[in-house]
Design a protein around this motif. Sequence first.
Motif, short mmCIF file in Angstrom:
data_model
loop_
_atom_site.label_atom_id
_atom_site.label_comp_id
_atom_site.label_asym_id
_atom_site.label_seq_id
_atom_site.Cartn_x
_atom_site.Cartn_y
_atom_site.Cartn_z
N TRP A 39 56.94 71.48 54.65
CA TRP A 39 57.33 72.29 54.39
C TRP A 39 57.12 73.72 53.79
O TRP A 39 56.92 74.70 53.27
CB TRP A 39 58.62 72.66 55.38
CG TRP A 39 59.47 72.23 56.57
CD1 TRP A 39 59.86 71.86 57.20
CD2 TRP A 39 59.06 73.39 57.77
NE1 TRP A 39 59.44 71.66 58.83
CE2 TRP A 39 59.29 72.80 58.60
CE3 TRP A 39 58.89 74.47 57.38
CZ2 TRP A 39 59.31 73.52 60.03
CZ3 TRP A 39 58.53 74.79 58.69
CH2 TRP A 39 58.92 74.54 60.49
N GLN A 40 57.62 72.43 52.50
CA GLN A 40 57.41 72.78 51.56
C GLN A 40 56.15 73.60 50.68
O GLN A 40 55.95 74.46 49.80
CB GLN A 40 58.15 72.66 49.94
CG GLN A 40 59.92 72.17 50.08
CD GLN A 40 60.31 73.10 50.69
OE1 GLN A 40 59.58 74.57 49.53
NE2 GLN A 40 61.21 73.26 51.36
N ARG A 43 55.08 76.41 52.50
CA ARG A 43 55.20 77.78 50.89
C ARG A 43 55.04 77.70 50.45
O ARG A 43 54.26 79.12 50.15
CB ARG A 43 56.89 77.38 51.01
CG ARG A 43 57.68 77.05 52.69
CD ARG A 43 59.34 76.98 51.73
NE ARG A 43 60.04 78.57 51.28
CZ ARG A 43 60.33 78.07 49.96
NH1 ARG A 43 61.21 76.91 50.22
NH2 ARG A 43 61.05 79.62 49.32
#
Length: 59
Positions: A39-40, A43
Amino acid sequence: MEWGCGVRELANAIDQLSAEDPSDIPRGLLAEQLIELHWQMARLQAQIARRTYVRDPDT
């Protein structure tokens, strides 16, 4: 926040992750970390894209 501070914090976080031994992390927690890291990473890729397409206002 001063310019570049976020990048330095990111580098520090990556250094902390690098210092960990993944084989010492319980499997359940490792799976959670892998999901969070993906997820990071998504981002981060979005922020790279935002900065890649910044255009000179005079052009």
